[in-house]
Each structure stands twice: as C-alpha cells, then as structure tokens.
Design a protein around this motif. Structure first.
Motif, mmCIF file in Angstrom:
data_model
loop_
_atom_site.group_PDB
_atom_site.id
_atom_site.type_symbol
_atom_site.label_atom_id
_atom_site.label_comp_id
_atom_site.label_asym_id
_atom_site.label_seq_id
_atom_site.Cartn_x
_atom_site.Cartn_y
_atom_site.Cartn_z
ATOM 1 N N ALA A 19 -29.661 -54.323 76.608
ATOM 2 C CA ALA A 19 -29.591 -53.287 77.641
ATOM 3 C C ALA A 19 -30.989 -52.873 78.067
ATOM 4 N N VAL A 20 -31.146 -52.638 79.355
ATOM 5 C CA VAL A 20 -32.363 -52.048 79.898
ATOM 6 C C VAL A 20 -31.960 -51.086 81.006
ATOM 7 N N SER A 21 -32.826 -50.120 81.305
ATOM 8 C CA SER A 21 -32.504 -49.171 82.376
ATOM 9 C C SER A 21 -33.780 -48.680 83.031
ATOM 10 N N ASP A 22 -33.623 -48.183 84.256
ATOM 11 C CA ASP A 22 -34.705 -47.499 84.957
ATOM 12 C C ASP A 22 -34.135 -46.198 85.507
ATOM 13 N N SER A 23 -34.847 -45.567 86.442
ATOM 14 C CA SER A 23 -34.408 -44.259 86.938
ATOM 15 C C SER A 23 -33.066 -44.322 87.656
ATOM 16 N N GLY A 24 -32.678 -45.507 88.117
ATOM 17 C CA GLY A 24 -31.401 -45.645 88.826
ATOM 18 C C GLY A 24 -30.231 -46.011 87.931
ATOM 19 N N GLY A 25 -30.465 -46.103 86.634
ATOM 20 C CA GLY A 25 -29.415 -46.520 85.714
ATOM 21 C C GLY A 25 -29.792 -47.829 85.058
ATOM 22 N N GLY A 26 -28.816 -48.441 84.389
ATOM 23 C CA GLY A 26 -29.145 -49.648 83.650
ATOM 24 C C GLY A 26 -28.010 -50.635 83.589
ATOM 25 N N VAL A 27 -28.261 -51.719 82.847
ATOM 26 C CA VAL A 27 -27.269 -52.761 82.645
ATOM 27 C C VAL A 27 -27.165 -53.049 81.163
ATOM 28 N N HIS A 28 -25.974 -53.458 80.744
ATOM 29 C CA HIS A 28 -25.694 -53.731 79.339
ATOM 30 C C HIS A 28 -24.867 -55.002 79.244
ATOM 31 N N ASP A 29 -25.285 -55.889 78.374
ATOM 32 C CA ASP A 29 -24.534 -57.117 78.109
ATOM 33 C C ASP A 29 -24.702 -57.431 76.634
ATOM 34 N N GLU A 30 -23.636 -57.291 75.866
ATOM 35 C CA GLU A 30 -23.704 -57.449 74.416
ATOM 36 C C GLU A 30 -24.146 -58.847 74.009
ATOM 37 N N SER A 31 -23.917 -59.831 74.861
ATOM 38 C CA SER A 31 -24.337 -61.196 74.531
ATOM 39 C C SER A 31 -25.821 -61.427 74.783
ATOM 40 N N GLY A 32 -26.480 -60.461 75.432
ATOM 41 C CA GLY A 32 -27.905 -60.588 75.716
ATOM 42 C C GLY A 32 -28.184 -60.740 77.192
ATOM 43 N N LEU A 33 -29.225 -60.063 77.647
ATOM 44 C CA LEU A 33 -29.605 -60.102 79.062
ATOM 45 C C LEU A 33 -30.614 -61.209 79.324
ATOM 46 N N ASP A 34 -30.621 -61.664 80.562
ATOM 47 C CA ASP A 34 -31.640 -62.616 81.023
ATOM 48 C C ASP A 34 -32.832 -61.786 81.503
ATOM 49 N N VAL A 35 -33.755 -61.503 80.602
ATOM 50 C CA VAL A 35 -34.847 -60.574 80.899
ATOM 51 C C VAL A 35 -35.744 -61.057 82.043
ATOM 52 N N PRO A 36 -36.156 -62.325 82.089
ATOM 53 C CA PRO A 36 -36.984 -62.756 83.224
ATOM 54 C C PRO A 36 -36.323 -62.503 84.581
ATOM 55 N N ARG A 37 -35.015 -62.727 84.672
ATOM 56 C CA ARG A 37 -34.312 -62.485 85.931
ATOM 57 C C ARG A 37 -34.261 -60.996 86.242
ATOM 58 N N VAL A 67 -28.847 -61.771 94.440
ATOM 59 C CA VAL A 67 -29.808 -61.899 93.348
ATOM 60 C C VAL A 67 -29.182 -62.600 92.157
ATOM 61 N N GLY A 68 -27.953 -62.269 91.852
ATOM 62 C CA GLY A 68 -27.292 -62.893 90.715
ATOM 63 C C GLY A 68 -25.910 -62.323 90.522
ATOM 64 N N ASP A 69 -25.107 -63.010 89.776
ATOM 65 C CA ASP A 69 -23.752 -62.539 89.519
ATOM 66 C C ASP A 69 -23.417 -62.804 88.062
ATOM 67 N N GLU A 70 -23.807 -61.865 87.206
ATOM 68 C CA GLU A 70 -23.558 -61.994 85.772
ATOM 69 C C GLU A 70 -22.246 -61.290 85.450
ATOM 70 N N LYS A 71 -21.205 -62.062 85.178
ATOM 71 C CA LYS A 71 -19.871 -61.469 85.045
ATOM 72 C C LYS A 71 -19.723 -60.582 83.821
ATOM 73 N N ASN A 72 -20.569 -60.769 82.796
ATOM 74 C CA ASN A 72 -20.392 -60.001 81.572
ATOM 75 C C ASN A 72 -21.166 -58.684 81.560
ATOM 76 N N GLY A 73 -22.029 -58.461 82.527
ATOM 77 C CA GLY A 73 -22.845 -57.261 82.522
ATOM 78 C C GLY A 73 -22.077 -56.047 83.031
ATOM 79 N N GLU A 74 -22.431 -54.878 82.498
ATOM 80 C CA GLU A 74 -21.836 -53.635 82.977
ATOM 81 C C GLU A 74 -22.942 -52.640 83.307
ATOM 82 N N HIS A 75 -22.681 -51.823 84.300
ATOM 83 C CA HIS A 75 -23.629 -50.789 84.685
ATOM 84 C C HIS A 75 -23.463 -49.594 83.758
ATOM 85 N N ILE A 76 -24.583 -49.079 83.223
ATOM 86 C CA ILE A 76 -24.538 -47.915 82.346
ATOM 87 C C ILE A 76 -25.605 -46.921 82.789
#
Length: 428
Positions: free
Chosen positions: A237-255, A275-284
């Motif tokens: 998971a990572v986030s900025d001032s607009g919120g973040g994304v979470h993927d338990e399997s691991g995020l593609d950090v370079p992307r 930009v991308g379509d990661e089906k397992n990610g959720e907005h947090i």
C-alpha cells in the motif's frame, strides 16, 4: 497542536534525560534557540501589485558547528513550528555525528499561487533579508516543503551577489550544475531503506515475506518504496494527499511512481485505464493505510498522523518514521506498551542532511564525488549510527527513540562540558 510543538519536542529530550547521565546545562542550552529572525519581504507581483510576505529563520544550536536546516514555503509557516523543526535538526545532526547544529526557516506563502518569476523574486528577496545571518560557516539552508533544487540555486546565486563572491557552500540541495551533490535527491529515502535493511538483519526477516505500507508518496516515500521493491519487499500500500491504493499481493512500485509523477495521484494507476488497470487493487484512505495489517509502516508525509486516537488500531509491528514528528508522545507510549518498534525520525530520515553535509564538504574542497561514492558514504554512516542506537536500546532496555535521544544528549553534552559548566567554575 502547532502552538505546543516546541514544548513537545523538548519533552522527548526530558524523557531521554531520565535514562542517561546528562548535565543540567545541556538541557538548558537546548531549551533556548540561539537566534530567531523574523523579516518582511516586499514582492512586486506580475500585475504590478505589492504584497508583503513574512519570513523566518530559527537557528537552534551552534554547539557542534554551523547551523543546518531547510527553508520551506507554506501558508502555515510559523515560528513555533520552525523552533521545533530546528531542535529536531540539532538532534538529527548530533545523532549522525555531523559537525552541525540545527536550523529551520521559511516564508508564509502558498507557492502554487505565484508565477515562476514571482517565486524567483520572492526567493531572492528573502535571501537579501537574511544574508547577514547565514553563510558556509554560520548557517547553511537547504530545500524543505515546497522548495527545491532550483530555488536553492536562485538563493545561492543571490547570496553570492550580496557577498560579492561565488559561494556554493552557503546552500545545499542545489542543482548539480550549480555545485549540488550527486545522490542528494533520493538520500532521505535511501537512509530509511538502510534502517529497514539493518533491522531485517537483526530480526531475521525474509524480504519476500515482509509487507510494507508507505504513507506519503513524494520524493522520500517514492525512493524508499522503490528500494524496498527492488530488494524484494512486498509493498502492499502507498498513499498521497488524494488517498492511496492497496493490493495484498504487492504493488508495482515503478508503475506507481510513473503514475504519480505523470498524473499527480498514485490512485491513477488503479483508476485510469489509460495508465493501467490492476484488477486486484483497491482505493483506500490515508487513515485506512495506517491501520493495515502489515509488518512495516512507513509514515513519510505529515506530523502527528499517528496519535492517541488511532495508535490502538495500528497493526504494524514496526514503524519507520520518514516524516518529521509523525508520532505524538501519547501514541508513542501506546505503541511502546504494545511492543511496536519505532525507528525515530531523527534517525530514519537523517539521510538527507547527511548528504547535504557531503555536498557542503565537496563545495568547500572543490573536489566532487561520483554518486556511488556518495551513497557508499551515506550507507556506512546510516548503518553505523543505526547499530549504535539499537545497541544502546538493547543494553539499557530502552526504545530506539529514547536510545537515539540519549545519544544526542551525550554528544551535545560533551561539547557543553568541554566549554565549562558550573562544576568547573564553582569555587573560583
């Protein structure tokens, strides 16, 4: 909370003093900034209007050497906050065994409301106001919130014009073409990564099995996440001032880094099909990220994000403080009672000031180093000081924060004692 920030910062030292042999004069010295400067900066706007902006510089301590610390542009800049930040810089420099004291400064302005030409005029005007108080052997500013290498370049150039000689060592964090150091931009994140790497050795962590969440995805958070990702850690998971994304399997950090830098938000990778379509990610939300069930939590954004209200819900077993003051004293006690390890900000985010010191050394010597040499020096110093702190913590049964502040008091106390205290003059 800001109006009490300096007193809260002093509270850390008072608490550490209970566990270490510290002279009363050392604590008294640290309670009083060496100098506090307030200036007004007249700025002619592009449309002809005149506006006046308030600027400040706090020099907290010069006991170990010239003062060192950032300059920030933010609407909420105030003296109380700057005093606390300057104190933390004094502690950070002492902890990293750098020949510096702490300083901090800034201008109360929303830089996003200014044109580039207005921003340059403001930066140069600020330096003209404080030029008599700074310099390579007195006080060396650096970038901070909403300032950057280009602004440091303008400031260095203006200072050089004021003193009538080229003086690159008066500022750090400059563009490389103007005397900046290779390796400076990612130094703070790199230092945080070294702390995690060294802690992993002590805890026998397996990188691929270690989950990490990073709150704050600016330069510092990005670099830490990138290094962790490249070294096999599962950044979930990572986030900025607009919120973040979470993927338990691991995020593609370079992307994510590309999405953040191209679109301004980390969630764009998961929300914008262009930009991308990661089906397992959720907005947090940022609040949700802090309470995720991860091994390592890295607050890399704002102060006080971990507080008495949410400390009981923090599930991470380790917190690496890449932001300044992200954990309140109350939260610190709650987490400590729950057995959470906190690597404090004055250690975890000290990579930036360490490479600023290397930049200053290069400027003064006229000899410039390759990036690999800069990072090798940074790696060794971060590794050495991290292990000194952790050894003290283990030996005295202290938290890493109290061990770090205890080491700060020991090093600054040695300078105070060397100049003579009441014990020396008693009876003369």
């Amino acid at each position: 909370m800001t109006e009490k920030l300096f007193e809260r910062a002093l509270g850390r030292l008072d608490e550490a003093a209970q566990h270490m042999e510290v002279g009363a004069e050392t604590l008294e010295r640290l309670r009083h900034p060496t100098a506090v400067l307030a200036v007004s900066i007249p700025l002619r706007m592009d449309d002809g209007r005149l506006e006046i902006f308030d600027g400040y510089r706090v020099q907290h301590s010069d006991l170990l050497g010239p003062c060192k610390g950032g300059l920030r542009y933010h609407p909420d800049v105030c003296l109380e906050e700057l005093k606390a930040l300057a104190l933390w810089m004094s502690c950070k420099c002492a902890l990293m065994d750098l020949p510096y004291g702490g300083a901090k400064g800034g201008v109360a302005v929303d830089p996003k409301s200014l044109s580039k030409m207005e921003l340059e005029r403001l930066s140069r005007g600020f330096i003209r106001r404080i030029a008599d108080f700074i310099g390579p052997a007195a006080d060396i500013p650096a970038p901070d919130v909403y300032t950057n290498a280009r602004i440091m370049g303008w400031m260095m150039d203006e200072y050089s014009q004021v003193v009538r000689q080229r003086t690159p060592a008066a500022f750090t964090g400059k563009p490389v073409a103007l005397g900046g150091s290779l390796g400076r931009r990612g130094a703070t994140g790199y230092g945080g990564y070294v702390c995690i790497r060294e802690l992993a050795k002590r805890r026998d962590w397996v990188a691929e099995e270690t989950t990490v969440a990073v709150q704050g995805f600016g330069n510092v958070g990005q670099e830490a996440a990138r290094l962790l990702y490249e070294n096999g850690y599962r950044v979930v998971a990572v986030s900025d001032s607009g919120g973040g994304v979470h993927d338990e399997s691991g995020l593609d950090v370079p992307r994510l880094i590309r999405a953040k830098n191209e679109h301004g938000q980390v969630k764009s990778l998961y929300c914008e099909h262009s930009v991308g379509d990661e089906k397992n990610g959720e907005h947090i939300s940022n609040a949700q990220l802090l309470e995720l069930d991860v091994d390592v939590l890295v607050p890399a954004a704002l102060e006080d994000v971990i507080n008495a209200d949410n400390a009981g819900q923090i599930k991470a077993t380790t917190v690496i403080e890449l932001a300044n003051g992200p954990t309140t004293i109350e939260a610190d006690r709650i987490l400590d009672e729950r057995g959470v390890t906190i690597i404090p900000d004055i250690l975890a985010n000290a990579g930036g000031v360490t490479v600023s010191y290397y930049e200053w050394v290069q400027n003064r010597s006229g000899e410039y180093w390759e990036e690999r040499d800069v990072l090798a020096r940074l790696d060794k110093r971060m590794c050495d000081q991290f292990n000194v702190v952790m050894d003290i913590a283990a030996d005295k049964s202290l938290s890493p924060r109290m061990a770090a502040y205890g080491l700060v008091l020991k090093r600054i106390g040695a300078a105070v004692e060397a100049m003579g205290t009441a014990a020396l003059f008693d009876g003369d």
